[in-house]
Design an enzyme around this catalytic site. Sequence first.
Site, PDB file in Angstrom:
ATOM      1  N   MET A  29       0.826  -1.203   0.000  1.00 51.05           N
ATOM      2  CA  MET A  29       0.000   0.000   0.000  1.00 51.05           C
ATOM      3  C   MET A  29       0.864   1.258   0.000  1.00 51.05           C
ATOM      4  SD  MET A  29      -3.510  -0.703   2.054  1.00 51.05           S
ATOM      5  CE  MET A  29      -2.853  -0.417   3.698  1.00 51.05           C
TER       6      MET A  29
ATOM      7  N   GLY B 282      11.264  -3.088   5.450  1.00 49.07           N
ATOM      8  CA  GLY B 282      10.562  -4.364   5.380  1.00 49.07           C
ATOM      9  C   GLY B 282      10.014  -4.637   3.994  1.00 49.07           C
ATOM     10  N   HIS B 283       9.453  -3.612   3.359  1.00 47.04           N
ATOM     11  CA  HIS B 283       8.963  -3.773   1.987  1.00 47.04           C
ATOM     12  C   HIS B 283      10.117  -4.068   1.023  1.00 47.04           C
ATOM     13  CE1 HIS B 283       5.718  -1.048   3.655  1.00 47.04           C
ATOM     14  NE2 HIS B 283       5.000  -2.042   3.164  1.00 47.04           N
TER      15      HIS B 283
ATOM     16  N   VAL C 107      11.171  -7.525   9.520  1.00 50.54           N
ATOM     17  CA  VAL C 107      12.325  -6.630   9.645  1.00 50.54           C
ATOM     18  C   VAL C 107      12.067  -5.691  10.815  1.00 50.54           C
ATOM     19  CG1 VAL C 107      13.712  -4.854   8.506  1.00 50.54           C
ATOM     20  CG2 VAL C 107      12.819  -6.794   7.184  1.00 50.54           C
TER      21      VAL C 107
ATOM     22  N   LEU D  72       9.030  -3.084  11.809  1.00 50.22           N
ATOM     23  CA  LEU D  72       8.811  -1.939  10.939  1.00 50.22           C
ATOM     24  C   LEU D  72       7.389  -1.968  10.397  1.00 50.22           C
ATOM     25  CD1 LEU D  72      12.150  -1.649   8.929  1.00 50.22           C
ATOM     26  CD2 LEU D  72      11.527  -0.696  11.158  1.00 50.22           C
TER      27      LEU D  72
ATOM     28  N   SER E 137       4.409   0.845   8.274  1.00 48.33           N
ATOM     29  CA  SER E 137       4.093   2.168   7.748  1.00 48.33           C
ATOM     30  C   SER E 137       3.392   3.028   8.797  1.00 48.33           C
ATOM     31  CB  SER E 137       3.214   2.041   6.503  1.00 48.33           C
ATOM     32  OG  SER E 137       3.914   1.378   5.471  1.00 48.33           O
TER      33      SER E 137
END
Length: 282
Positions: free
Chosen positions: A30, A36-37, A178, A186, A188
């Site tokens: 998103m 992490g992403h 992560v 982590l 958002s």
Amino acid sequence: MQTLHHIQALREQLNAARRAGKTIGLVPTMGNLHAGHIELVNQARLHADIIVATIFVNPLQFGPNEDLDNYPRTLEADQTKLAAAGCDYLFTPSEAEIYPNGRDHQTIVEVIDLSDMHCGSTRPGHFRGVTTVVSKLFGIVQPDSAFFGCKDYQQLLIIRRMVADLCMPIDIHGVNIVRDNEALALSSRNGYLSPAELAVAPTLNQVLRETAQAIQAGQRDYAQLATQALQKLEEVGFKGDFMRIVRRSDLQPANATDTQLVILSAAYLGAARLIDNLELDL
């Protein structure tokens, strides 16, 4: 990296890649990307030739009083991070592109039972929105593999069940959580935390580890352990959502003879709802 906004344009690119014998890995997000992403992208590059990341803030998975309107949109920064990580295509569709008949008239995909417990009980309809949009992204991209973080343990299990039940030929990879230097997972939504709250937030993982240590030491009253864990969180300023000790296979309450467990947790700290989990083997 190419950024594409329309299904047809993405399909044209990916069809050419398939004709060239390339495999495709999908990383759905998103946006408002963090390390992490990017680890999802890194893992995808180990398993696929072509990496497609998606950024779509999916309205179907937000409740009426949640943060859809305020969810951070950071497209330019996200593009820079994805390009540096070696992503090949970024798909950023509009809501009309994903839900052309409107979100209220969209065919729904729902994994029963698994979607109604834990996070699903406190966020009704959330996982129905997740599985609906993920199934659409799978249909659009037609990936060979897809990559999801293990932080949302329930979501990962639900997506695996959906893929199995609907006979989708997609390998689902769970990627390890992560964490920052203080062991905070982590997220958002960590950006919602004030400096004072950020200092308290790692307590969530600390309490998970303390609970796991108690289990490994022989304690088997899981309901009591979960209650004590929530009390510890509330003592430092969290508002507890849930803490559950469950079987990894089906997320049902664990009993004394189960050996593969996961502790699931969710709690509010200020404006942020934080989730975390910890697996343990007995």
